[in-house]
Design a protein around this motif. Structure first.
Motif, short mmCIF file in Angstrom:
data_model
loop_
_atom_site.label_atom_id
_atom_site.label_comp_id
_atom_site.label_asym_id
_atom_site.label_seq_id
_atom_site.Cartn_x
_atom_site.Cartn_y
_atom_site.Cartn_z
N GLU A 1 1.66 9.28 -6.07
CA GLU A 1 2.13 10.65 -5.84
C GLU A 1 3.17 11.04 -6.89
O GLU A 1 3.15 12.16 -7.41
N GLU B 1 0.83 -1.21 0.00
CA GLU B 1 0.00 0.00 0.00
C GLU B 1 0.87 1.26 0.00
O GLU B 1 0.57 2.22 -0.70
N ARG B 2 1.94 1.22 0.79
CA ARG B 2 2.85 2.39 0.83
C ARG B 2 3.52 2.60 -0.52
O ARG B 2 3.63 3.73 -1.00
N ARG C 1 0.94 4.09 -2.92
CA ARG C 1 0.72 5.51 -2.62
C ARG C 1 1.89 6.36 -3.14
O ARG C 1 1.69 7.41 -3.75
#
Length: 90
Positions: free
Chosen positions: A46, A38-39, A42
């Motif tokens: 970005e 998930e990190r 993300r």
């Protein structure tokens, strides 16, 4: 005698199973966890958003520079170009 052999084989299997469990635990610690994925997702989103925003800025800057170079090559200044002159007014 047969009972002792069975006990010995069971003990050997138990040691092998414990060794396998330790190996599985060590491999689980090395794999990516859901939070890691998930990190990463993300971070990539970005990065893509920043890339797109900067790309649009670059495109508009290049259009402005190209227009300025074209006007300079033709010999026009910004004061020479006025809306009434372009539209055919007096």
């Amino acid at each position: 005698m047969e009972l002792e052999q069975r006990v010995t084989r069971l003990e050997e299997r138990q040691v092998a199973v414990e060794r396998d469990i330790k190996e599985i635990k060590s491999q689980l610690n090395e794999t990516a966890k859901k939070s890691d994925v998930e990190r990463l997702e993300r971070t990539l989103n970005e990065r893509d958003a920043n890339y797109t925003r900067h790309l649009w800025k670059l495109i508009f800057i290049l259009i402005a520079v190209f227009t300025a170079i074209t006007l300079a090559a033709v010999g026009l200044s910004v004061t020479d170009v006025s809306l009434p002159n372009i539209l055919g007014g007096s």
